[in-house]
Design a protein around this motif. Structure first.
Motif, mmCIF file in Angstrom:
data_model
loop_
_atom_site.group_PDB
_atom_site.id
_atom_site.type_symbol
_atom_site.label_atom_id
_atom_site.label_comp_id
_atom_site.label_asym_id
_atom_site.label_seq_id
_atom_site.Cartn_x
_atom_site.Cartn_y
_atom_site.Cartn_z
ATOM 1 N N TRP A 129 10.117 7.280 -5.315
ATOM 2 C CA TRP A 129 8.673 7.403 -5.049
ATOM 3 C C TRP A 129 8.451 7.628 -3.557
ATOM 4 O O TRP A 129 7.635 8.472 -3.167
ATOM 5 N N CYS A 130 9.162 6.887 -2.719
ATOM 6 C CA CYS A 130 9.003 7.038 -1.268
ATOM 7 C C CYS A 130 9.375 8.445 -0.808
ATOM 8 O O CYS A 130 8.686 9.035 0.041
ATOM 9 N N ILE A 131 10.428 9.001 -1.374
ATOM 10 C CA ILE A 131 10.834 10.363 -1.004
ATOM 11 C C ILE A 131 9.745 11.362 -1.363
ATOM 12 O O ILE A 131 9.358 12.209 -0.548
ATOM 13 N N HIS A 132 9.228 11.248 -2.578
ATOM 14 C CA HIS A 132 8.238 12.220 -3.050
ATOM 15 C C HIS A 132 6.853 12.009 -2.458
ATOM 16 O O HIS A 132 6.005 12.907 -2.530
ATOM 17 N N ASN A 133 6.627 10.854 -1.851
ATOM 18 C CA ASN A 133 5.319 10.569 -1.260
ATOM 19 C C ASN A 133 5.378 10.402 0.255
ATOM 20 O O ASN A 133 4.435 9.897 0.864
ATOM 21 N N ASN A 134 6.477 10.850 0.849
ATOM 22 C CA ASN A 134 6.599 10.909 2.307
ATOM 23 C C ASN A 134 6.421 9.541 2.981
ATOM 24 O O ASN A 134 5.609 9.377 3.892
ATOM 25 N N VAL A 135 7.203 8.566 2.515
ATOM 26 C CA VAL A 135 7.135 7.209 3.054
ATOM 27 C C VAL A 135 8.536 6.770 3.462
ATOM 28 O O VAL A 135 9.504 6.935 2.713
ATOM 29 N N SER A 136 8.648 6.193 4.650
ATOM 30 C CA SER A 136 9.942 5.785 5.187
ATOM 31 C C SER A 136 9.973 4.283 5.455
ATOM 32 O O SER A 136 8.939 3.657 5.684
ATOM 33 N N GLY A 137 11.187 3.727 5.450
ATOM 34 C CA GLY A 137 11.366 2.323 5.794
ATOM 35 C C GLY A 137 12.278 1.576 4.855
ATOM 36 O O GLY A 137 12.710 0.455 5.139
ATOM 37 N N LEU A 138 12.597 2.197 3.704
ATOM 38 C CA LEU A 138 13.455 1.537 2.723
ATOM 39 C C LEU A 138 14.761 2.289 2.497
ATOM 40 O O LEU A 138 15.484 1.975 1.553
#
Length: 319
Positions: A129-138
């Motif tokens: 989900w983070c990859i597809h929604n442009n979210v970093s930190g995990l």
């Protein structure tokens, strides 16, 4: 999947009927080898999958009223059910990425995004989900199996980071179904452990967590995740059952180094073996019994204590 086990069970017919009414997704006499990444385990009387908070409350309150024991097993990636027949109920929380919610946050450090994630969501789904929604930190969690709730409980992590670092709050539920939102600063996160105020860690159940992350280019997040997964694959055994790192690293050292130094790589008991690729992995070479794994664990602890004076503590939860 039912095992056909016929030992005397804890619950009576009325209790079983009520649990079926409360939670139709229930299986009886379950071989936990099917639900554990170790591919080994004893039988549990009942296994339930729950995907709604209200249903979880009702089940916990009924179990409490009837004095029926229960345990949370998460994604089954860090557990070993050792008893031949374990009475009571094992609970798995289930969720999907559709239940991830996002809210923006502006801090002194810049723009952030807060994700509310159900405890039953798998780590793999959250990373995707983070990859597809442009979210970093995990990214450091890439390749770690299991669920979000289990990762929070164990303060899971790798490469010098742990999941507690990126949490802003955790929602918990006690055995009576009472829900509380606990801010990060009131949670005691230590190495491979978390503890909540006012109650021992094994008396509360994590229902969700809120993560404070940052916007990023999803392609770069994906690249870093591939890099992390590549590092894992290069150093960890493949194609065999395991629970990941079996022992906690002692302060200032590595369990794998101590085990290897004691000459224990390849040590076998039954069909359980200390991995020849990574000494802190106990692996199931095929058909290992839970007792094989526990006896091997004890042998490793004994030899390392004799060799280096360090008593290794299991990271795996043994029921």
């Amino acid at each position: 999947m039912e095992s056909g086990h016929t030992d005397t069970l804890f619950m009576n017919d009325c209790q079983r009927s009520e649990l079926i009414r409360l939670c139709p997704n229930i299986r009886w006499n379950v071989d936990m080898a099917t639900y554990s990444t170790f591919r080994a385990g004893g039988t549990v009387e009942a296994l339930v999958d729950i995907n709604a908070i209200d249903k979880l409350k009702a089940v916990l309150r009924y179990l409490h009223a009837q004095q029926i024991p229960w345990n949370i097993v998460g994604g089954g990636s860090n557990i070993l059910v050792s008893r031949r027949c374990h009475v009571g109920v094992f609970i798995r929380l289930r969720s999907s990425i559709r239940e991830i919610t996002r809210r923006p946050l502006v801090t002194a450090a810049g723009e952030r995004c807060c994700l509310r994630v159900h405890a039953g969501c798998t780590l793999a789904s959250l990373i995707g989900w983070c990859i597809h929604n442009n979210v970093s930190g995990l990214e450091f969690m890439a390749g770690i199996p299991g669920s979000v709730g289990g990762a929070i409980r164990m303060n899971a992590g790798a490469f010098g980071h742990a999941i507690g670092e990126v949490l802003s709050s955790v929602q918990i539920m006690d055995g009576l179904g009472n829900v509380e939102e606990v801010p990060r600063e009131k949670v005691s996160f230590t190495y491979r452990s978390s503890r909540f105020p006012g109650e021992p860690a094994d008396k509360v159940l994590i229902t969700s967590g809120e993560f404070c992350l940052q916007p990023a280019d999803g392609r770069e997040v994906a690249r870093r995740c591939r890099e992390i997964i590549g590092l894992r694959r290069g150093s960890q055994p493949k194609g065999v059952g395991s629970a990941g790192s079996f022992f906690k690293n002692p302060e200032g050292d590595f369990a794998g180094r101590l085990i290897e130094q004691a000459g224990l790589k390849g040590l076998r008991i039954g069909r359980a073996m200390v991995s020849v690729k990574h000494a802190n992995f106990i692996v199931n070479t095929g058909g290992a019994a839970p007792d094989d794994i526990i006896r091997l664990m004890e042998e490793v602890q004994r030899h390392v204590l004799q060799h280096s004076g360090v008593l290794l503590e299991p990271e795996v939860h043994i029921y």
